[in-house]
Design a protein around this motif. Sequence first.
Motif, PDB file in Angstrom:
ATOM      1  N   PRO A 181       0.715  -1.244   0.058  1.00 37.94           N
ATOM      2  CA  PRO A 181       0.099  -0.096  -0.078  1.00 37.94           C
ATOM      3  C   PRO A 181       1.056   1.256  -0.036  1.00 37.94           C
ATOM      4  O   PRO A 181       1.846   1.199   0.711  1.00 37.94           O
ATOM      5  N   GLU A 182       0.670   2.103  -0.716  1.00 34.11           N
ATOM      6  CA  GLU A 182       1.304   3.336  -0.866  1.00 34.11           C
ATOM      7  C   GLU A 182       0.866   4.159   0.093  1.00 34.11           C
ATOM      8  O   GLU A 182      -0.322   4.296   0.719  1.00 34.11           O
ATOM      9  N   PRO A 183       1.752   5.169   0.800  1.00 32.89           N
ATOM     10  CA  PRO A 183       1.318   5.862   1.779  1.00 32.89           C
ATOM     11  C   PRO A 183       0.169   7.186   1.354  1.00 32.89           C
ATOM     12  O   PRO A 183       0.494   7.397   0.184  1.00 32.89           O
ATOM     13  N   LEU A 184      -0.772   7.387   2.136  1.00 31.69           N
ATOM     14  CA  LEU A 184      -1.883   8.233   1.747  1.00 31.69           C
ATOM     15  C   LEU A 184      -1.334   9.616   1.058  1.00 31.69           C
ATOM     16  O   LEU A 184      -0.262  10.316   2.026  1.00 31.69           O
ATOM     17  N   LYS A 185      -1.847  10.170   0.168  1.00 29.97           N
ATOM     18  CA  LYS A 185      -1.413  11.404  -0.095  1.00 29.97           C
ATOM     19  C   LYS A 185      -2.758  12.077  -1.032  1.00 29.97           C
ATOM     20  O   LYS A 185      -3.181  11.530  -1.951  1.00 29.97           O
ATOM     21  N   PHE A 186      -3.285  13.120  -0.244  1.00 24.47           N
ATOM     22  CA  PHE A 186      -4.314  13.906  -0.784  1.00 24.47           C
ATOM     23  C   PHE A 186      -3.899  15.326  -1.382  1.00 24.47           C
ATOM     24  O   PHE A 186      -2.718  15.835  -0.781  1.00 24.47           O
ATOM     25  N   THR A 187      -4.561  15.555  -2.484  1.00 26.99           N
ATOM     26  CA  THR A 187      -4.337  17.049  -2.857  1.00 26.99           C
ATOM     27  C   THR A 187      -5.894  17.531  -2.925  1.00 26.99           C
ATOM     28  O   THR A 187      -6.818  16.753  -3.181  1.00 26.99           O
ATOM     29  N   ALA A 191      -8.834   5.330   1.347  1.00 25.87           N
ATOM     30  CA  ALA A 191      -8.978   6.001   2.695  1.00 25.87           C
ATOM     31  C   ALA A 191     -10.318   5.987   3.097  1.00 25.87           C
ATOM     32  O   ALA A 191     -11.397   6.141   2.440  1.00 25.87           O
ATOM     33  N   THR A 192     -10.609   5.500   4.558  1.00 29.24           N
ATOM     34  CA  THR A 192     -11.887   5.525   4.945  1.00 29.24           C
ATOM     35  C   THR A 192     -11.803   6.766   6.002  1.00 29.24           C
ATOM     36  O   THR A 192     -10.874   7.013   6.777  1.00 29.24           O
ATOM     37  N   GLY A 193     -13.051   7.348   6.422  1.00 28.77           N
ATOM     38  CA  GLY A 193     -13.106   8.395   7.327  1.00 28.77           C
ATOM     39  C   GLY A 193     -12.500   9.610   7.182  1.00 28.77           C
ATOM     40  O   GLY A 193     -11.784  10.330   8.039  1.00 28.77           O
ATOM     41  N   VAL A 194     -12.408   9.920   5.804  1.00 31.44           N
ATOM     42  CA  VAL A 194     -11.696  11.202   5.162  1.00 31.44           C
ATOM     43  C   VAL A 194     -12.710  12.434   5.575  1.00 31.44           C
ATOM     44  O   VAL A 194     -13.789  12.404   5.569  1.00 31.44           O
ATOM     45  N   ARG A 195     -11.870  13.130   6.259  1.00 34.40           N
ATOM     46  CA  ARG A 195     -12.566  14.560   6.913  1.00 34.40           C
ATOM     47  C   ARG A 195     -11.997  16.086   6.370  1.00 34.40           C
ATOM     48  O   ARG A 195     -10.796  15.797   6.315  1.00 34.40           O
ATOM     49  N   LEU A 196     -12.712  16.824   5.734  1.00 30.01           N
ATOM     50  CA  LEU A 196     -12.122  17.866   5.279  1.00 30.01           C
ATOM     51  C   LEU A 196     -12.967  19.100   6.013  1.00 30.01           C
ATOM     52  O   LEU A 196     -13.947  19.133   6.454  1.00 30.01           O
ATOM     53  N   ARG A 197     -11.937  20.059   6.627  1.00 29.74           N
ATOM     54  CA  ARG A 197     -12.149  21.242   7.351  1.00 29.74           C
ATOM     55  C   ARG A 197     -11.739  22.429   6.939  1.00 29.74           C
ATOM     56  O   ARG A 197     -10.530  22.538   6.403  1.00 29.74           O
ATOM     57  N   ALA A 198     -12.378  23.563   6.977  1.00 27.82           N
ATOM     58  CA  ALA A 198     -12.146  24.953   6.610  1.00 27.82           C
ATOM     59  C   ALA A 198     -11.794  25.814   7.730  1.00 27.82           C
ATOM     60  O   ALA A 198     -12.597  25.809   8.432  1.00 27.82           O
ATOM     61  N   ILE A 199     -10.448  26.423   7.639  1.00 29.82           N
ATOM     62  CA  ILE A 199     -10.180  27.116   8.721  1.00 29.82           C
ATOM     63  C   ILE A 199      -9.680  28.382   8.446  1.00 29.82           C
ATOM     64  O   ILE A 199      -8.680  28.698   7.401  1.00 29.82           O
ATOM     65  N   GLY A 200     -10.372  29.673   9.227  1.00 31.20           N
ATOM     66  CA  GLY A 200      -9.739  30.783   8.772  1.00 31.20           C
ATOM     67  C   GLY A 200     -10.310  32.116   9.811  1.00 31.20           C
ATOM     68  O   GLY A 200     -11.477  31.589  10.263  1.00 31.20           O
ATOM     69  N   ALA A 213      -6.855  11.999   6.924  1.00 35.81           N
ATOM     70  CA  ALA A 213      -7.003  10.732   6.494  1.00 35.81           C
ATOM     71  C   ALA A 213      -6.017   9.827   7.257  1.00 35.81           C
ATOM     72  O   ALA A 213      -4.813  10.301   6.926  1.00 35.81           O
ATOM     73  N   GLY A 214      -6.249   8.770   7.737  1.00 40.39           N
ATOM     74  CA  GLY A 214      -5.418   7.653   8.062  1.00 40.39           C
ATOM     75  C   GLY A 214      -4.368   8.298   8.972  1.00 40.39           C
ATOM     76  O   GLY A 214      -3.061   7.841   8.896  1.00 40.39           O
ATOM     77  N   GLY A 215      -4.744   9.040   9.672  1.00 41.17           N
ATOM     78  CA  GLY A 215      -3.685   9.765  10.768  1.00 41.17           C
ATOM     79  C   GLY A 215      -2.767  10.851  10.058  1.00 41.17           C
ATOM     80  O   GLY A 215      -2.057  11.221  10.755  1.00 41.17           O
ATOM     81  N   ARG A 216      -3.065  11.069   8.944  1.00 41.85           N
ATOM     82  CA  ARG A 216      -2.233  12.093   8.231  1.00 41.85           C
ATOM     83  C   ARG A 216      -3.043  13.126   7.947  1.00 41.85           C
ATOM     84  O   ARG A 216      -4.166  13.464   7.796  1.00 41.85           O
ATOM     85  N   THR A 217      -2.564  14.487   7.822  1.00 37.36           N
ATOM     86  CA  THR A 217      -2.913  15.622   7.631  1.00 37.36           C
ATOM     87  C   THR A 217      -2.464  16.495   6.151  1.00 37.36           C
ATOM     88  O   THR A 217      -1.393  16.466   6.020  1.00 37.36           O
ATOM     89  N   PHE A 218      -3.249  16.910   5.381  1.00 39.76           N
ATOM     90  CA  PHE A 218      -2.944  17.520   4.105  1.00 39.76           C
ATOM     91  C   PHE A 218      -3.729  18.876   4.254  1.00 39.76           C
ATOM     92  O   PHE A 218      -4.743  19.086   4.328  1.00 39.76           O
TER      93      PHE A 218
END
Length: 553
Positions: free
Chosen positions: A233-239, A269-278, A322-327
């Motif tokens: 499995p490749e390490p998760l990478k989100f753009t 990836a499961t449980g993917v979460r997106l958040r907007a911060i400003g 996702a998967g304990g990583r942050t992008f």
Amino acid sequence: MRRTHTRWFTSLAAPIAAGGLAVSMLAAVPAAADGSDGADGTILADLAAVSTRAADAKSPAVQQGRQVAQGGFGAASTTRPIRRTATVTDFESDPPPPANAAQRLTRVVATQDLQKGEFVAQATFASAPSGAADNAIVAVYFGEYVDGYCTSRISILGETHGSGTGGVFQSDGANLAVKRSRSGETVTLRSSALPARVKAAEPECMLAAVFVDDPDVPVHKTTAPRLSDVHPPEPLKFTITPGDPVQGNYAGKVTRIRLEVRNESRTPATGVRLRAIGKSMKIGKPVRNLGRVDGRTTKHGIIYNVRLQGAKPRKLIFRVTAGGRTFNRAITIARKPAPRRLPSLVGRYFWGHGPASADTGWDTRAAYFVNNRFVYLGFPQGGQRPACRQATKLCKRYAYNARTGRLKIAKAKPVAITSEGFGFRNGRYYPTTLAKKGQRFSVNLKRHDFHGNCLVFCNTRTEWLQFNKNGRFVLSSMSIGSWGVPGSGGQWSTIPPDEKGTYQVIARGRVQLNFASGKKQRHTLAIDHDIRNKPSPGGAGLILGDRNFYLDD
């Protein structure tokens, strides 16, 4: 069902005649605890014989073989996978499948686990063997393609109802220990304690067969699929693609941001979460649960409504976990200035385009206000500033009232012109900033275009423009086209070599491209504006001659 022709023959006739391999195999095969080997030991004797068969299955998709290597076969992969596996549910129909459902295969999954160093086969039958009458030998062969046939090199086998097992590495005749288990209709065979030379083998194909009375004649057999590599499995990478790097709206208005989130890895990836911060902004529904995002998959059309509080530009961060990583991906939210009247039009350059069309992509246009009397409607030849001294096809007289902000070109009706541009002859024109003499850029931009009616002829084209701070450039392109009604006619594609060289802004708004081939070109070069009405080469883009290049990541 795909049909293949299968040949079965004895590959180790000399060792069997000498009795050495057959005796050693029998010594390795335990007696069946339930007595299913029969009074004369026929099943156990057949185990030894079947294990030495080299099963060939002709595969029309593969017509090339590979030589047996020292101590194994195949060449070691430079990027070794974690498993090599194949699944087959396609079976030979000649001879007809056995009437006994407990001896009729429905599915075989064969795996070479390179991390554990073992070969595993799971053979599923139409029904579970329930007694000695249902007993048979299931043999699974791992092999290589030779002359278009899947030729066995490693075999593992066992009884379906009894507990007898066996295995052999046919490159050097080494016996292989095999563990057998059964759960309902599925019999699992697993090799154990393999020598290093067997672990290093890389089979190309697999084959399975069921034997009952004759070790030379299978009563049921599979086709021979190719083994596929399963990589770690490749390490998760989100753009995160939110569009322009600077976005905004007028004071008190909502900015509507449309973004995409893509899983660039092959790993789901499961449980993917997106958040907007400003800070100093109101964000509608800042947290989004995207759920599962499979590998190489994009979540499209995610909309955020943001209202900036105050006049100061602020950073808006989009964060994917996702998967304990942050992008993260950040853009600027700014207040869009109110349109204002221009004190003068002299020396200003506007680029524009016509309305959307079914057979044309970009219908680009330009307006160069040469002096206080003439405007040049078009793209100046070679980037040279036009010298309009009288009215011509491209040089038109104009009148501008700075107090009212009204522009009249030739005999057309007056239109309003502001710092946001103007409309003219069914087109819209936008302000730009002409590049300064000696100016350099660091941009990677793109443009998409098309023309034609795709029921007759159409062509799509993508171009890439790269300007570097060291004064070098790269121009690339790709075209795909077709002619004729869909389903007939033809298609083509072209990807010409990249064009490279150096660039130099030799005068205001005029660039010279010096190609490595020796060719030279001169064009008008203008910088498009962002929503703040500021030149933004890397964000809003560049206009090179009559082609507009923009950010498209």
